[in-house]
Design a protein around this motif. Structure first.
Motif, short mmCIF file in Angstrom:
data_model
loop_
_atom_site.label_atom_id
_atom_site.label_comp_id
_atom_site.label_asym_id
_atom_site.label_seq_id
_atom_site.Cartn_x
_atom_site.Cartn_y
_atom_site.Cartn_z
N PRO A 18 -15.57 10.67 -3.34
CA PRO A 18 -14.17 10.48 -3.75
C PRO A 18 -13.44 10.54 -2.55
CG PRO A 18 -14.92 12.65 -4.41
CD PRO A 18 -16.11 11.76 -3.98
N TYR A 19 -12.24 10.02 -2.51
CA TYR A 19 -11.15 9.80 -1.55
C TYR A 19 -9.77 10.03 -2.06
CZ TYR A 19 -8.07 8.56 2.19
OH TYR A 19 -7.08 8.52 3.11
N SER A 20 -8.95 11.08 -1.35
CA SER A 20 -7.74 11.25 -1.68
C SER A 20 -6.40 11.17 -0.61
CB SER A 20 -7.45 12.55 -2.50
OG SER A 20 -6.18 12.71 -2.70
N TRP A 21 -5.79 10.28 -0.36
CA TRP A 21 -4.77 10.09 0.53
C TRP A 21 -3.70 11.41 0.48
CZ3 TRP A 21 -1.81 5.02 1.49
CH2 TRP A 21 -0.51 5.23 2.73
N ARG A 22 -3.71 12.20 1.23
CA ARG A 22 -2.89 13.30 1.11
C ARG A 22 -1.83 13.17 2.34
NH1 ARG A 22 -7.78 16.32 0.40
NH2 ARG A 22 -7.89 16.83 -1.85
N LEU A 23 -0.61 13.64 2.12
CA LEU A 23 0.47 13.97 3.02
C LEU A 23 0.04 14.80 4.29
CD1 LEU A 23 3.59 13.22 1.07
CD2 LEU A 23 2.57 11.48 2.66
N PHE B 262 0.80 -1.29 -0.10
CA PHE B 262 -0.01 -0.06 0.21
C PHE B 262 0.91 1.19 0.15
CE2 PHE B 262 -2.96 -3.19 1.54
CZ PHE B 262 -3.86 -3.08 0.67
N ASN B 263 0.60 2.05 -0.87
CA ASN B 263 1.25 3.65 -0.90
C ASN B 263 0.21 4.29 -1.40
OD1 ASN B 263 1.19 3.52 -4.21
ND2 ASN B 263 2.39 1.72 -3.85
N ARG B 264 0.61 5.80 -1.25
CA ARG B 264 -0.39 6.79 -1.76
C ARG B 264 -0.78 6.75 -3.20
NH1 ARG B 264 0.75 12.50 -2.48
NH2 ARG B 264 2.97 11.85 -2.04
N SER B 265 -0.01 6.41 -4.03
CA SER B 265 -0.29 6.47 -5.47
C SER B 265 -1.20 5.24 -5.66
CB SER B 265 1.07 6.36 -6.27
OG SER B 265 1.92 7.41 -6.15
N LEU B 266 -1.03 4.07 -5.19
CA LEU B 266 -2.07 3.04 -5.40
C LEU B 266 -3.28 3.17 -4.90
CD1 LEU B 266 -1.42 -0.73 -5.39
CD2 LEU B 266 -2.80 0.26 -3.68
N VAL B 267 -3.49 3.63 -3.68
CA VAL B 267 -4.68 3.91 -2.98
C VAL B 267 -5.35 5.18 -3.70
CG1 VAL B 267 -5.74 4.84 -1.02
CG2 VAL B 267 -3.90 3.18 -0.70
N ASN B 268 -4.69 6.27 -4.23
CA ASN B 268 -5.51 7.31 -4.92
C ASN B 268 -5.75 6.77 -6.33
OD1 ASN B 268 -5.23 9.03 -2.69
ND2 ASN B 268 -3.48 9.87 -3.63
N ALA B 269 -5.01 5.82 -7.02
CA ALA B 269 -5.57 5.51 -8.25
C ALA B 269 -6.62 4.56 -8.25
CB ALA B 269 -4.25 4.93 -8.94
N ILE B 270 -6.52 3.43 -7.21
CA ILE B 270 -7.73 2.81 -7.27
C ILE B 270 -8.93 3.40 -6.61
CG2 ILE B 270 -8.63 0.88 -5.49
CD1 ILE B 270 -6.69 -0.35 -7.30
#
Length: 132
Positions: free
Chosen positions: A127-132, A80-88
């Protein structure tokens, strides 16, 4: 970095079932008859399969999709990483999903992403976006 790929669904179904058999996936029997209804992402890292994420639409509530996953052992700590979660999340939202639901072992994953515990499941609104 592990990234999801939404490819030819019949081919992904066959590859997912093959990997389930290879690793003796404990829930394979539950999925064999319904996998044709799934939307499957194959996740890979530099051409090496890291695992699969797949979703089923809930009958009568097609905007709610249950998530299932299979992560190969050598990718467990880096899947799991931010790019994967946001793309999915962005892709399933674009395909009509408003809520990702985890009804089993994947609840912790959605809780870490600010999902909401409701009885025996966790819902993550899109929509969901994992942000730092």
């Amino acid at each position: 970095m592990v990234r999801p790929i939404l490819d030819d669904q019949p081919a992904l179904r066959q590859r997912l079932l093959h990997v389930m058999t290879e690793i003796d996936y404990p829930h394979q029997v539950r999925h064999e008859d319904i996998i044709e209804n799934a939307i499957i992402f194959e996740c890979s890292d530099e051409g090496q399969i890291a695992g699969y994420l797949w979703f089923y639409r809930i009958l009568g509530s097609e905007h709610i999709w249950t998530v299932h996953m299979l992560v190969l052992n050598n990718f467990r700590k880096r899947f799991f990483n931010r790019s994967l979660v946001n793309a999915i999340c962005g892709t399933v939202y674009a395909l009509g999903c408003d809520i990702v639901r985890a009804e089993n072992n994947y609840q912790d994953w959605l809780l870490r992403l600010k999902g909401v515990q409701i009885d025996d499941y966790v819902d993550l609104s899109l929509p969901y976006s994992w942000r730092l």
